[in-house]
Scaffold this active site. Structure first.
Site, PDB file in Angstrom:
ATOM      1  N   HIS A  43       0.175 -11.563   2.089  1.00 56.53           N
ATOM      2  CA  HIS A  43      -0.822 -10.803   1.320  1.00 56.53           C
ATOM      3  C   HIS A  43      -1.446 -11.621   0.183  1.00 56.53           C
ATOM      4  O   HIS A  43      -2.661 -11.637   0.017  1.00 56.53           O
ATOM      5  CB  HIS A  43      -0.165  -9.535   0.764  1.00 56.53           C
ATOM      6  CG  HIS A  43      -1.136  -8.446   0.458  1.00 56.53           C
ATOM      7  ND1 HIS A  43      -0.794  -7.120   0.490  1.00 56.53           N
ATOM      8  CD2 HIS A  43      -2.442  -8.476   0.108  1.00 56.53           C
ATOM      9  CE1 HIS A  43      -1.854  -6.387   0.177  1.00 56.53           C
ATOM     10  NE2 HIS A  43      -2.862  -7.188  -0.065  1.00 56.53           N
ATOM     11  N   TYR A  96       0.832  -1.216   0.000  1.00 55.40           N
ATOM     12  CA  TYR A  96       0.000   0.000   0.000  1.00 55.40           C
ATOM     13  C   TYR A  96       0.863   1.261   0.000  1.00 55.40           C
ATOM     14  O   TYR A  96       0.369   2.351  -0.238  1.00 55.40           O
ATOM     15  CB  TYR A  96      -0.935   0.048   1.218  1.00 55.40           C
ATOM     16  CG  TYR A  96      -1.970  -1.031   1.310  1.00 55.40           C
ATOM     17  CD1 TYR A  96      -2.170  -1.954   0.275  1.00 55.40           C
ATOM     18  CD2 TYR A  96      -2.769  -1.147   2.447  1.00 55.40           C
ATOM     19  CE1 TYR A  96      -3.127  -2.951   0.383  1.00 55.40           C
ATOM     20  CE2 TYR A  96      -3.736  -2.138   2.555  1.00 55.40           C
ATOM     21  CZ  TYR A  96      -3.906  -3.044   1.531  1.00 55.40           C
ATOM     22  OH  TYR A  96      -4.852  -4.031   1.657  1.00 55.40           O
TER      23      TYR A  96
END
EC number: 1.1.1.-
Length: 267
Positions: A97, A39
């Protein structure tokens, strides 16, 4: 520590936008924050937390290891870097992730490296994200189900992911839902609107209350104070059997997140 049912997502929020979102959320009473290496906002999240003055022990911080950092020699150093950015000695939860594309790094290798990070005290809990049933089986074989705190998956009224949910439940793996509002698509749904009107609630509150009522954790994001505040109230909304049945009927396997070259073969 049980994963909080309600938290703040930070996907696609960066710099001043994420700082403002996190600070506002903490001011409103949010205590769980979800971020990730990819991110590119961990440092901004860390700054927002530091400036908020909320004591670390009150917070539940989640980050996620990106695919480039899955090998055993990279995972722990990358997590230490995340901790530096987040200005903390530990995170509460660290997730893989996405599974390694083409099994470049085996599930066994990265899960064992992640478990080592837990043993070193860098993270209190470990878990997975975007894992299918066969991948969950491999993760359990590598570290044991008792070491997998959650599987964070796309889950909304339009993608209820029932096979994965049932399998995870059977093996004691908690589910965290991301994209719970289906990128806002579900907010315009007539069925949801009717339920919202009945309860004098917002469509977002209905969907979030539905997911939490099913036992999932949710991590909606917002940049607007009124939405952050309103979403939080979903925790007080109780849907009835009729509402749940109506939402169950919306499932149409409408998956929104399936990046080419990254997504596994979905169940």
């Amino acid at each position: 520590m049980a994963i909080p049912a309600f938290g703040l997502g930070t996907f696609r929020l960066k710099d001043d936008v994420v700082i403002s979102s996190v600070k506002t959320a903490l001011e409103l009473g949010y205590r769980a924050i979800d971020t990730a290496q990819i991110y590119d906002n961990e440092a901004a999240v860390g700054l927002a937390i530091a400036e908020s003055g909320v004591p670390r022990h009150e917070l539940y911080i989640t980050t996620k290891i990106w695919i480039e950092n899955l090998s055993k020699d990279k995972l722990i150093p990358s997590l230490k870097e995340s901790l530096q950015k987040l200005r903390t000695d530990y995170v509460d939860l660290t997730l893989i992730h996405w599974p390694s594309p083409n099994d470049e790094v085996s599930v066994e290798e990265f899960m064992q490296a992640l478990l080592e990070a837990k043993k070193e005290g860098l993270t209190r809990e470990i878990g997975i994200s975007n894992f299918t049933i066969p991948l969950m089986e491999k993760a359990i074989a590598a570290v044991g189900a008792e070491n997998i705190a959650t599987n964070q998956i796309e889950l909304s009224p339009y993608l209820q992911n029932r096979k994965v949910v049932a399998w995870a439940k059977q093996h004691g793996i908690h589910i965290t839902s991301y994209m719970t509002l289906a990128y806002g698509k579900a907010l315009k749904d007539e069925v949801i609107a009717r339920i919202a009107a009945k309860h004098n609630a917002t469509p977002a509150q209905v969907i979030l209350a539905w997911a939490m009522g099913e036992g999932y954790s949710v991590i909606p994001s917002s940049t607007k104070r009124e939405n952050l505040e309103s979403n939080l109230k979903a925790q007080n909304l109780q849907l009835d059997a009729e509402d749940k049945k109506a939402i169950a009927a919306l499932d149409c396997n409408d998956r929104l997140v399936s990046p080419e070259g990254l997504a596994p073969e979905w169940d």
